[in-house]
Design an enzyme around this catalytic site. Structure first.
Site, PDB file in Angstrom:
ATOM      1  N   HIS A  82       0.849  -1.193   0.000  1.00  0.00           N
ATOM      2  CA  HIS A  82       0.000   0.000   0.000  1.00  0.00           C
ATOM      3  C   HIS A  82       0.876   1.231   0.000  1.00  0.00           C
ATOM      4  CE1 HIS A  82      -4.023   1.778   0.731  1.00  0.00           C
ATOM      5  NE2 HIS A  82      -3.283   2.799   1.133  1.00  0.00           N
ATOM      6  N   ASP A 161     -14.055   2.912   6.800  1.00  0.00           N
ATOM      7  CA  ASP A 161     -13.032   3.773   6.205  1.00  0.00           C
ATOM      8  C   ASP A 161     -13.609   4.554   5.035  1.00  0.00           C
ATOM      9  OD1 ASP A 161     -10.336   4.798   5.757  1.00  0.00           O
ATOM     10  OD2 ASP A 161     -10.517   3.699   3.882  1.00  0.00           O
ATOM     11  N   ARG A 168     -13.363  13.007   5.813  1.00  0.00           N
ATOM     12  CA  ARG A 168     -12.059  13.659   6.035  1.00  0.00           C
ATOM     13  C   ARG A 168     -11.666  14.504   4.835  1.00  0.00           C
ATOM     14  NH1 ARG A 168      -8.374   8.917   6.580  1.00  0.00           N
ATOM     15  NH2 ARG A 168      -6.725  10.458   6.802  1.00  0.00           N
ATOM     16  N   SER A 183      -6.913   4.259   8.698  1.00  0.00           N
ATOM     17  CA  SER A 183      -7.546   4.123   7.385  1.00  0.00           C
ATOM     18  C   SER A 183      -6.828   3.043   6.559  1.00  0.00           C
ATOM     19  CB  SER A 183      -7.488   5.486   6.675  1.00  0.00           C
ATOM     20  OG  SER A 183      -7.666   5.355   5.291  1.00  0.00           O
ATOM     21  N   LYS A 187      -7.954  -1.338   6.026  1.00  0.00           N
ATOM     22  CA  LYS A 187      -8.164  -1.983   4.719  1.00  0.00           C
ATOM     23  C   LYS A 187      -7.214  -3.161   4.540  1.00  0.00           C
ATOM     24  CE  LYS A 187      -7.783   2.046   2.750  1.00  0.00           C
ATOM     25  NZ  LYS A 187      -7.995   3.423   2.430  1.00  0.00           N
TER      26      LYS A 187
END
Ligand code: URA
Length: 442
Positions: A82, A161, A168, A183, A187
């Site tokens: 990620h 999220d 956000r 966040s 995931k």
């Protein structure tokens, strides 16, 4: 329990209990807590932060707000990756085929563009025919057959999220270490891989602008991953300059193909070898040095480009575009940005966020969530930080299918590039590597 009291507590910089965190996340997802109360809470967290226990509880509650994917029907070690988001960041599509060639399974759910940053799923959809939404069964089948599949985030993966991120995005609360850590890791935990490689960007194009903040974010995410039994490593990589030369969806796919054919820009190639090396390391394929060498070999010998072709074909994409990227439709309009000032010098700095915004202005990203993307829009940089420039040089070229977009984008690009008389200090591409109980700075 009342949301008012929980907000009041965090506003006064007090610790929240696990029960309070569970209450606020679950009741927000179910719609019982309204956006205005959650917005106040997000701002309180933005200013007062959270301790490690609070972050870890929030991450787990967010992960469990939807499906927890079980990847056990896919054989072998599954490694996820990620990035915290950047401009010109097309690394997933380069490194996933590299590691898949060596038998490491990549069952990856990726995101779309967000703010000034691009998203892998949007880039992939620039390839005609390619699908990014599959049923879980089809997704697993593709991974079992080819070793790799990259799809969009399934509707019910960490819905907390999804809802919180959208809030956000419009309440100026994105750049918060606890909120980003929860966040991303919610995931990653829900997506079910065995190991996680995090690419934490730092610099003007990143959500974390300073190295200290980036390291601190990386430490928190690595700790969450390890505490949940996932081998996790983070690299802190430069996002003070866009990665590679191409920004924009089909332009970036072309650069992915060039890089896998061994003809990519040096910075992008180097970062991809390090990232892929670390993914192979996480999958127990050898020492970091051996794994980086394997990553290089997979590019040099054409193994990784063949893996990308296999994946594109399995996802319904037209592989002729990968074999011959010149097939991608060119945008109707282009504009060279020429250095007109009467100075010779160097590209001193680039406001990478500004270049990401300019690319969105050209149509490569969305201004509102329902906008269509212009896949051929974007920017090709001819010069980057540290390059020598003189009057008349083309610094970059803008591409779009909507001529009206050129003027504003041109101004944004011009204000995002600064020229200096002296050569700027060269920054490393990778600043640090964070592993459980160990930070190595380069
Ligand atoms: N990427 C995410 O998925 N979440 C964040 O909060 C920031 C970047």
């Amino acid at each position: 329990m009342r949301m008012y009291d929980i907000i009041h507590k965090k506003r006064n910089n007090e610790e929240l209990t696990n029960e309070e965190i569970e209450y606020m996340i679950n009741h927000y997802v179910s719609g019982e807590i309204p956006d205005y109360q959650m917005s106040a809470m997000l701002m309180a967290i933005y200013f007062n932060g959270m301790n490690d226990r609070e972050i870890s509880t929030m991450t787990n509650v967010m992960a469990q707000s939807g499906d927890m994917v079980d990847l056990s029907s896919i054989d072998g070690i599954k490694v996820d990756k990620h990035s915290t988001g950047g401009v010109g960041d097309k690394t997933t599509l380069i490194i996933a085929p590299i590691v898949a060639y060596y038998g490491v399974k990549v069952a990856k759910m990726s995101g779309r563009g967000l703010g000034h940053t691009g998203g892998t799923v949007d880039k992939m959809e620039a390839i005609p025919g390619l699908k990014t939404n599959f049923s879980q069964e089809e997704f697993f089948d593709i991974v079992n057959k080819t070793g790799i599949s990259v799809i969009g985030q399934s509707g019910n993966l960490a819905p907390a999220d999804k809802k919180l991120y959208a809030l956000r995005d419009v309440t100026a609360t994105v750049e918060s270490i606890p909120l980003i850590a929860a966040s991303i890791m919610s995931k990653k935990l829900a997506a079910g891989s065995d190991c996680i490689l995090l690419d934490v960007k730092t610099g003007s194009g990143a959500f974390m602008k300073t190295l200290d903040d980036s390291i601190s974010l990386a430490e928190k995410m690595v700790a969450i991953g390890e505490n949940c039994g996932k081998k996790t490593v983070a690299l802190i990589t430069d996002m003070d300059i866009p990665l590679g030369n191409n920004i924009g969806n089909s332009l970036e796919i072309k650069e992915v193909v060039d890089t896998l054919n061994g003809k990519g820009p040096k910075d992008l190639t180097e970062i991809c070898i390090k990232l892929a090396g670390n993914m192979l390391y996480l999958a127990n394929k050898g020492s970091i040095e051996d794994c980086e060498k394997m990553a290089k070999d997979a590019i040099e010998n054409g193994y990784a480009i063949n893996k990308l072709i296999e994946m594109v074909e399995a996802q319904g994409g037209d592989i002729d575009y990968i074999k011959n990227p010149d097939k991608f439709e060119k945008s109707k309009y282009s504009l060279d940005i020429i250095l007109e000032d009467n100075i010779d010098g160097y590209i001193g700095s680039m406001n990478t966020e500004g270049l990401g915004i300019a690319s969105t202005m050209l149509g490569a990203g969305r201004e509102t969530k329902d906008d269509d993307i212009d896949f051929s829009a974007g920017i090709i940089l001819n010069k980057k930080v540290g390059d020598k420039v003189k009057t008349g040089d083309v610094l970059c070229t803008l591409y779009t299918n909507d001529e009206k977009r050129l003027e504003n984008a041109k101004n944004k690009v011009k204000s995002s590039i600064s020229i200096t008389k002296d050569m700027p200090k060269k920054l490393p591409l990778i600043f640090a590597r964070v592993e459980k109980n160990n930070i190595e700075k380069f």
